[in-house]
Motif scaffolding. Structure first.
Motif, PDB file in Angstrom:
ATOM      1  N   HIS A  64       0.836  -1.210   0.000  1.00 36.31           N
ATOM      2  CA  HIS A  64       0.000   0.000   0.000  1.00 36.31           C
ATOM      3  C   HIS A  64       0.869   1.258   0.000  1.00 36.31           C
ATOM      4  CE1 HIS A  64      -3.470   2.528   0.561  1.00 36.31           C
ATOM      5  NE2 HIS A  64      -2.793   3.188   1.484  1.00 36.31           N
ATOM      6  N   HIS A  66       1.042   5.490  -2.050  1.00 39.56           N
ATOM      7  CA  HIS A  66       0.438   6.485  -2.940  1.00 39.56           C
ATOM      8  C   HIS A  66       1.550   7.158  -3.742  1.00 39.56           C
ATOM      9  CE1 HIS A  66      -3.547   6.515  -0.837  1.00 39.56           C
ATOM     10  NE2 HIS A  66      -2.802   6.056   0.151  1.00 39.56           N
ATOM     11  N   HIS A 219      -9.184   1.828   1.449  1.00 44.87           N
ATOM     12  CA  HIS A 219      -8.808   2.101   2.845  1.00 44.87           C
ATOM     13  C   HIS A 219      -9.947   1.687   3.768  1.00 44.87           C
ATOM     14  CE1 HIS A 219      -6.294   5.139   0.671  1.00 44.87           C
ATOM     15  NE2 HIS A 219      -5.422   4.877   1.628  1.00 44.87           N
ATOM     16  N   HIS A 258      -4.713  -0.257   6.424  1.00 46.89           N
ATOM     17  CA  HIS A 258      -4.840   0.247   7.806  1.00 46.89           C
ATOM     18  C   HIS A 258      -5.600  -0.674   8.758  1.00 46.89           C
ATOM     19  CE1 HIS A 258      -2.887   3.641   6.174  1.00 46.89           C
ATOM     20  NE2 HIS A 258      -3.908   3.980   5.410  1.00 46.89           N
ATOM     21  N   ASP A 309       2.668   3.139   2.770  1.00 46.55           N
ATOM     22  CA  ASP A 309       1.681   4.216   2.746  1.00 46.55           C
ATOM     23  C   ASP A 309       2.321   5.583   2.627  1.00 46.55           C
ATOM     24  OD1 ASP A 309      -0.915   5.246   2.650  1.00 46.55           O
ATOM     25  OD2 ASP A 309      -0.936   5.650   4.800  1.00 46.55           O
TER      26      ASP A 309
HETATM   27 FE    FE Z   1      -3.201   5.117   2.061  1.00 55.33          FE
END
Ligand code: FE
Ligand code: GUN
Length: 419
Positions: A64, A66, A219, A258, A309
């Motif tokens: 995960h 971005h 998420h 998460h 993340d």
């Molecule tokens: Fe994220």
């Protein structure tokens, strides 16, 4: 055939570490692992790659992150999730309408990932189709494999980063058509999270996932404010996860980042549906979300993997993500007086490597029959130890200390892509 010689270390199962001093990996012509050998053969007509006393270990899988948040790494961590998104994150992602900018940032990101030993990713792009295709090109060029998602977000994103429901659908289809040309990077459907997507868009994405056999990432239960907001948006759903289930997005191999505040009922739904948790310890502490109950999840049979993340997380290097997850689990261990044992290095490394590779169909560390994904770590660069170390000790030190300069070679999908 190829023969890779070195100290072989891998985590086939949670809590299990195999160490083979001066062993070898035998690969077939396609780069798939044919055999794991305790000692190299005396003679062999394979092409040899002799890494001497270095450690040869499975590479990392970052489940995960971005990509368009890479430019804000290490910035703007003074706010909780929703304010952080509105104040910093959406502005940063909006820049990726500019394809030249996207090319520069994504080339750098792909290079930093592969030289840092991450060979598989499940990644969020931004909502921009062209920048997403550039990201996929740059990952392929660098040798990073895995899945990338054009983000879908048709509500609650402010003025700078907006797509209508119709645009979101049309652009998703255009993006999927264009993805046919990639070999090692595949598309994954990516509704950003429930507050970002209208019911109409969620339902459309769920139907598309079923029709085309596509996986889904999003998420879940990261922060208390977010969870309360989801409850307001979907009063008919008892829990956050049901807002995905309602639209066919909660299914085998769906990745949920998460799950910090997932209670027993939500965790049961994760395990029952084989939904995969991407645990992002560094991010969860940075933006004060909390500490996910990873030990409890593992005991309950939830499939847990790790994610950097970025840029909620400030470390792209997955060995740092592994150690962050150990530290986070130690805070829960301390708080519970030892009732929740912390993650060992072997366990956390398993989560950051094998558990992620399994998502792509490669189980057991160096998965026989699957293309090699490996890093070669030269621990000779670290301070001279006071005594000779066991291979297990050298592995532990490498997890804590390695950086790009210690990663001598990287193999991805059976090909040597660094070194
Ligand atoms: Fe994220
Ligand atoms: N939830 C929705 N979008 C995001 C994001 O970009 N980062 C994190 N950490 N959580 C999110």
């Amino acid at each position: 055939m190829k023969l890779i010689k070195g100290n072989i270390v891998y985590a086939p199962r949670l809590g299990e570490l195999v160490t083979l001093e001066h062993g070898a990996l035998l690969l077939d012509d396609g780069g798939a692992v044919r055999d794991i050998l305790a000692a190299p053969p005396e003679s062999c007509d394979a092409e040899a790659f002799d890494y001497g006393d270095a450690l040869v270990m499975p590479s990392f899988a970052d489940m995960h992150l971005h990509a368009p948040q890479y430019p804000m790494l290490g910035m703007g961590m003074d706010l909780p999730l929703i304010d952080w998104l509105n104040t910093y994150t959406f502005d940063t992602e909006a820049r990726f309408a500019d394809t030249d900018y996207a090319r520069r940032v994504y080339r750098r990101l792909a290079n930093d990932l592969i030289t840092g030993g991450t060979t598989r990713v499940c990644m969020f792009s931004s909502l921009h189709t062209d920048a997403t295709l550039i990201l996929m090109e740059e990952l392929e060029r660098a040798g990073v494999t895995g899945c990338v998602g054009k983000v879908n977000m048709d509500r609650n994103s402010g003025d700078v980063l907006r797509e209508t429901t119709e645009e979101s659908k049309r652009e998703t289809l255009r993006w999927l058509d264009e993805c046919e040309r990639f070999r090692h990077v595949r598309p994954i459907l990516t509704p950003r999270f429930t507050p970002s997507c209208t019911d109409e868009l969620m339902a459309w994405l769920g139907a598309l996932a079923a029709e085309r056999g596509l996986y889904v990432q999003s998420h879940l239960s990261e922060n208390d404010g977010e969870i309360a907001w989801v409850k307001e948006l979907h009063p008919d759903c008892a829990q956050y996860w049901e807002t995905y289930e309602k639209y066919g997005l909660w299914k085998d191999h769906t990745i949920m980042a998460h799950c910090v505040h997932s209670d027993a009922r939500e965790r049961e739904a994760l395990a029952r549906h084989n939904v995969v948790v991407a645990h992002c310890a560094d991010s969860n502490v940075n933006i004060c979300s909390g500490v996910a109950p990873v030990r409890t999840m593992l005991r309950e049979g939830v499939w847990v993997t790790l994610g950097s993340d970025i840029a909620g997380g400030a470390q792209l290097a997955m060995n740092q993500v592994v150690t962050a997850s150990i530290r986070a689990s130690k805070t829960l261990c301390i708080e519970t007086g030892g009732a929740l044992p912390f993650l060992t290095v072997d366990e956390a490394y398993y989560l950051g490597s094998t558990a992620g590779h399994r998502w792509f169909g490669a189980d057991g560390g160096f998965a026989k029959g699957m293309p090699l994904h490996a890093i070669v770590v030269d621990d000779g660069a670290f301070a001279e130890p006071v005594r000779a170390l066991t291979l297990r000790e050298r592995f532990e030190r490498s997890i804590y200390l390695m950086d790009k300069s210690a990663i001598r070679a990287v193999w991805s999908e059976g090909r040597k892509v660094v070194g």
